[in-house]
Design a protein around this motif. Sequence first.
Motif, PDB file in Angstrom:
ATOM      1  N   ALA A  40       0.733  -1.004   0.253  1.00 45.96           N
ATOM      2  CA  ALA A  40       0.440  -0.224  -0.065  1.00 45.96           C
ATOM      3  C   ALA A  40       0.985   1.077  -0.094  1.00 45.96           C
ATOM      4  CB  ALA A  40      -1.327  -0.262   1.222  1.00 45.96           C
ATOM      5  N   THR A  42      -0.082   5.850  -0.813  1.00 45.04           N
ATOM      6  CA  THR A  42      -0.743   7.209  -1.267  1.00 45.04           C
ATOM      7  C   THR A  42       0.658   8.454  -1.641  1.00 45.04           C
ATOM      8  OG1 THR A  42      -1.742   6.292   0.930  1.00 45.04           O
ATOM      9  CG2 THR A  42      -2.288   9.025  -0.918  1.00 45.04           C
ATOM     10  N   GLU A  52      -3.233  12.276  -6.271  1.00 43.37           N
ATOM     11  CA  GLU A  52      -3.031  11.027  -5.429  1.00 43.37           C
ATOM     12  C   GLU A  52      -3.176   9.679  -6.633  1.00 43.37           C
ATOM     13  OE1 GLU A  52      -2.048  12.298  -0.406  1.00 43.37           O
ATOM     14  OE2 GLU A  52      -4.487  11.105  -1.388  1.00 43.37           O
ATOM     15  N   THR A  54      -2.463   5.506  -5.297  1.00 40.38           N
ATOM     16  CA  THR A  54      -2.503   4.884  -4.145  1.00 40.38           C
ATOM     17  C   THR A  54      -2.371   3.166  -5.061  1.00 40.38           C
ATOM     18  OG1 THR A  54      -4.682   3.543  -4.131  1.00 40.38           O
ATOM     19  CG2 THR A  54      -4.397   5.851  -2.635  1.00 40.38           C
ATOM     20  N   GLU A  55      -2.264   1.847  -4.328  1.00 43.93           N
ATOM     21  CA  GLU A  55      -2.216   0.797  -4.748  1.00 43.93           C
ATOM     22  C   GLU A  55      -2.905   0.578  -5.530  1.00 43.93           C
ATOM     23  OE1 GLU A  55      -2.498   1.205  -1.985  1.00 43.93           O
ATOM     24  OE2 GLU A  55      -3.931  -0.010  -1.497  1.00 43.93           O
TER      25      GLU A  55
END
Lengths: 176, 135
Positions: A40, A42, A52, A54-55
């Motif tokens: 994970a 951000t 942003e 993220t995963e």
Amino acid sequence: MFRTLIPATIFAILVVFFWVGLTLDPSEVPSPLIGKPAPAFTLPSLHDAGTELTEQTFRGQVSLLNVWATWCVGCRQEHDMLLAIAAEDVAPIYGLNYKDDRADALEWLRRLGDPYKANAVDQSGEAAIDWGVYGAPETFLIDAEGIVRYKHIGPLTPEVWQQKLRPRIVKLKEGA
Amino acid sequence: MSRWLALLILFCALPAAAIDDQGRLEDPALQTRYEKLTNELRCLVCQNQSIADSTASLAGDLRVQVRDMLESGASDREILDYMVARYGDFVRYRPGFNARTWMLWIGPFIAMALGLGIAAVVIIRRSGEPRETVE
């Protein structure tokens, strides 16, 4: 008869081990992330600091994550290969800009071409530690469920693409 | 140059071991654990050095990580597991004993046992042969 047979057999077995061993790179550190969910993170996007990544970005398609930086010589070497891969349009390439300068990175992509669908900025290198990054460039193959399937350490070459990455991408897409 | 002067100069090099720019941790117990852990973790860039010794950028990042984890109360076990989860068994100078590393730990003893076994067989066989006399 045994006097020669037993040592000869042992020698033959050793030859096999050494032969294989010479093709291996002892400094290469295999990734324990293979088969596990993508770590994970951000991070701000390179092009738009307000957005942003993220995963979750990886969900829904087979994709590549390329860890790169403008100070990294190997990254310069593989850049044309990345552009070629992007042009083939088999899988999107996401970038992880590792411990770099934002302005330098933007200028580099402007000058050399941008193969990335999106680029996350990891200025401190903390997110990269979660990915087990120890030397750019590194490229991860992530499946549609967000599981890391393969990692290549070092610059991408046509051989690596044709023999290691591309077949895996095709296989993952077929299996979906 | 006198021997003693040479020895004195050599000893001056001892404090050069520290390469951290953050200074010692306040709690001496934490500092001890920090030194122990950073000496046990391998720098993956300069793979023959620990992260305590290496000047590589990644080593610095990992030292900061260890420090942060110590300050937030993680145990030695947790810190080592954290590193192994990301970098694999190779990151520890003394990797844990598990299904992947047992050969590494026991291998030398197996090899030694094999060698001694073969030597024993050869010696016992040889002792049965008649002694040669020197004319």
